[in-house]
Each structure stands twice: as C-alpha cells, then as structure tokens.
Motif scaffolding. Structure first.
Motif, mmCIF file in Angstrom:
data_model
loop_
_atom_site.group_PDB
_atom_site.id
_atom_site.type_symbol
_atom_site.label_atom_id
_atom_site.label_comp_id
_atom_site.label_asym_id
_atom_site.label_seq_id
_atom_site.Cartn_x
_atom_site.Cartn_y
_atom_site.Cartn_z
ATOM 1 N N TYR A 169 0.840 -1.193 0.000
ATOM 2 C CA TYR A 169 0.000 0.000 0.000
ATOM 3 C C TYR A 169 0.878 1.247 0.000
ATOM 4 O O TYR A 169 1.991 1.226 0.525
ATOM 5 C CB TYR A 169 -0.882 0.034 1.258
ATOM 6 C CG TYR A 169 -1.925 -1.062 1.305
ATOM 7 C CD1 TYR A 169 -3.200 -0.821 0.827
ATOM 8 C CD2 TYR A 169 -1.625 -2.321 1.814
ATOM 9 C CE1 TYR A 169 -4.169 -1.813 0.865
ATOM 10 C CE2 TYR A 169 -2.576 -3.321 1.857
ATOM 11 C CZ TYR A 169 -3.848 -3.057 1.381
ATOM 12 O OH TYR A 169 -4.799 -4.039 1.411
ATOM 13 N N ASN A 170 0.353 2.362 -0.519
ATOM 14 C CA ASN A 170 1.066 3.626 -0.412
ATOM 15 C C ASN A 170 0.686 4.283 0.908
ATOM 16 O O ASN A 170 -0.099 3.725 1.694
ATOM 17 C CB ASN A 170 0.807 4.532 -1.628
ATOM 18 C CG ASN A 170 -0.633 4.984 -1.731
ATOM 19 O OD1 ASN A 170 -1.414 4.901 -0.791
ATOM 20 N ND2 ASN A 170 -1.000 5.484 -2.910
ATOM 21 N N LEU A 171 1.211 5.459 1.181
ATOM 22 C CA LEU A 171 0.958 6.130 2.460
ATOM 23 C C LEU A 171 -0.487 6.585 2.617
ATOM 24 O O LEU A 171 -0.935 6.868 3.722
ATOM 25 C CB LEU A 171 1.910 7.317 2.627
ATOM 26 C CG LEU A 171 3.390 6.937 2.749
ATOM 27 C CD1 LEU A 171 4.261 8.178 2.811
ATOM 28 C CD2 LEU A 171 3.634 6.066 3.967
ATOM 29 N N ASP A 172 -1.233 6.635 1.524
ATOM 30 C CA ASP A 172 -2.659 6.983 1.583
ATOM 31 C C ASP A 172 -3.533 5.746 1.715
ATOM 32 O O ASP A 172 -4.753 5.804 1.541
ATOM 33 C CB ASP A 172 -3.062 7.771 0.325
ATOM 34 C CG ASP A 172 -2.352 9.114 0.241
ATOM 35 O OD1 ASP A 172 -2.165 9.742 1.306
ATOM 36 O OD2 ASP A 172 -1.981 9.511 -0.885
ATOM 37 N N ASN A 173 -2.918 4.614 2.007
ATOM 38 C CA ASN A 173 -3.585 3.337 2.191
ATOM 39 C C ASN A 173 -4.294 2.844 0.933
ATOM 40 O O ASN A 173 -5.314 2.169 0.994
ATOM 41 C CB ASN A 173 -4.551 3.391 3.380
ATOM 42 C CG ASN A 173 -4.769 2.022 3.994
ATOM 43 O OD1 ASN A 173 -3.901 1.161 3.913
ATOM 44 N ND2 ASN A 173 -5.922 1.832 4.598
ATOM 45 N N GLU A 174 -3.730 3.174 -0.224
ATOM 46 C CA GLU A 174 -4.245 2.683 -1.496
ATOM 47 C C GLU A 174 -3.424 1.469 -1.911
ATOM 48 O O GLU A 174 -2.188 1.504 -1.875
ATOM 49 C CB GLU A 174 -4.149 3.767 -2.574
ATOM 50 C CG GLU A 174 -4.995 4.987 -2.275
ATOM 51 C CD GLU A 174 -4.663 6.163 -3.193
ATOM 52 O OE1 GLU A 174 -3.535 6.191 -3.767
ATOM 53 O OE2 GLU A 174 -5.511 7.055 -3.307
ATOM 54 N N LEU A 175 -4.111 0.400 -2.308
ATOM 55 C CA LEU A 175 -3.439 -0.823 -2.720
ATOM 56 C C LEU A 175 -2.645 -0.594 -4.004
ATOM 57 O O LEU A 175 -3.186 -0.124 -4.994
ATOM 58 C CB LEU A 175 -4.462 -1.941 -2.942
ATOM 59 C CG LEU A 175 -3.902 -3.292 -3.374
ATOM 60 C CD1 LEU A 175 -3.026 -3.884 -2.278
ATOM 61 C CD2 LEU A 175 -5.042 -4.236 -3.726
ATOM 62 N N LEU A 176 -1.349 -0.903 -3.967
ATOM 63 C CA LEU A 176 -0.494 -0.765 -5.144
ATOM 64 C C LEU A 176 -0.303 -2.102 -5.853
ATOM 65 O O LEU A 176 -0.336 -2.177 -7.073
ATOM 66 C CB LEU A 176 0.871 -0.190 -4.760
ATOM 67 C CG LEU A 176 0.856 1.210 -4.132
ATOM 68 C CD1 LEU A 176 2.260 1.593 -3.719
ATOM 69 C CD2 LEU A 176 0.269 2.217 -5.101
#
Length: 186
Positions: A169-176
């Motif tokens: 995940y990125n720092l915005d809690n979006e799945l990468l």
C-alpha cells in the motif's frame, strides 16, 4: 561491503542491485553473538536471496534466521573473487573460521566444495542407512514436509515464502500490488 537491516525492503533491494552478478566470498553474521556463516558464490545477489528469502541454505543458519529474524543479521562481502578462484578463497576463509571456537560458526564442516563438506565411504553410508531404519528414523511417524523451515505441522513458516500473501500500500492506504507469497513479492 556490508548490508544490514535487510528486513527493510529498500535495503534488501539496494543490496540485490549492488551485488547482482558479482562473485565472491561472503559472510552472514549474527550481530549480537558474532556467530557467522562463510560461503562462496558466483552471484552474490542470488545467494543473498537463497539465504534470506527462499531459505535454501545451511539448516543451522536458517533456524537462526527463523528464530531471530533478518534484523539480527548482516550480509558482508569478504572479498570479490574471480569465479575460477572461489573454491580456494573459500577454503582460506573456512580455515580461519574453523580456527575459532565452534560457538562462532554456523558452517557445519570445514571443507570447501565437497558435498556438505564430507565424503563418506559406501560402508559408512550403509551403516547410517541401517541405523535410521523404521522406528529408529527421527522422522518415523511424522507427516508433512520435513524441510528445516517447516514446523511439526508440515506447514512452511510464512517468512520463507508461502502461506502468506503480501499486499503493498502507499501512504494513503491505497493498494499498489498484491502477491501470493513473500517469495513472489521479493
């Protein structure tokens, strides 16, 4: 060259990039005890992965990694060596390592290049087979894979590549990205 904190993805990736396709003699050192493993390889990056990700190396060392975690270990390149000199240089460093007390080494045997460091006669191999038949076999009655990285249940410890999925995940809690195992993620 010395690489530590290899449990951190960025540090591990940088080590792989630095070591890729280099041949040499290396050591893996437990930072608290000073206990070490010495080996040789024609590809230091690939060997780093074999020890720390796939768990396909010295059982004594693998048990220690499972117990203490990667954070406790440093991967050090002792010397970069031409491929045709690897065996001789590994023997030099094993001679040094085996001059130390046993509690300072993960290596089992002092001979570079021999199968597991030992050569056994046919008579010795037959005696070992006979001594481990039936109920005398340490694995008698057990089920599951008996690889050192497997527990008594036969299930591979998640640290060693299966049994756990990895999501990034990125720092915005979006799945990468998602991976079916630690090995695949690495």
């Amino acid at each position: 060259m010395q690489f530590d904190n290899l449990h951190i993805t960025e540090n591990y990736s940088n080590a792989l990039k630095t070591l890729k396709h280099s041949s040499g003699i290396y050591s893996i050192i437990h930072q608290d005890t000073g206990q070490m493993y010495i080996g040789r390889t024609s590809n230091l990056g690939k060997r780093l992965t074999a020890h720390f990700v796939s768990g396909s190396s010295n059982a004594h060392l693998q048990f220690a990694i499972a117990k203490y975690g990667l954070i406790a270990f440093t991967f050090s390149v002792i010397e970069l060596v031409a491929k045709d000199q690897l065996l001789a240089r590994e023997q030099y460093w094993l001679d040094w390592l085996f001059s130390l007390p046993a509690e300072f080494r993960y290596n089992f045997l002092p001979t570079a290049g021999s199968p597991l460091g030992a050569t056994r006669s046919e008579a010795t191999r037959a005696a070992i087979r006979a001594a481990n038949l039936g109920e005398k076999n340490p694995a008698f009655g057990r089920t599951g894979n008996l690889h050192p990285m497997y527990g008594r249940t036969g299930v591979l410890h998640p640290m060693f590549g299966t049994g756990v999925s990895v999501s990034v995940y990125n720092l915005d809690n979006e799945l990468l990205s998602s991976f079916p195992s630690i090995t695949t993620a690495a």
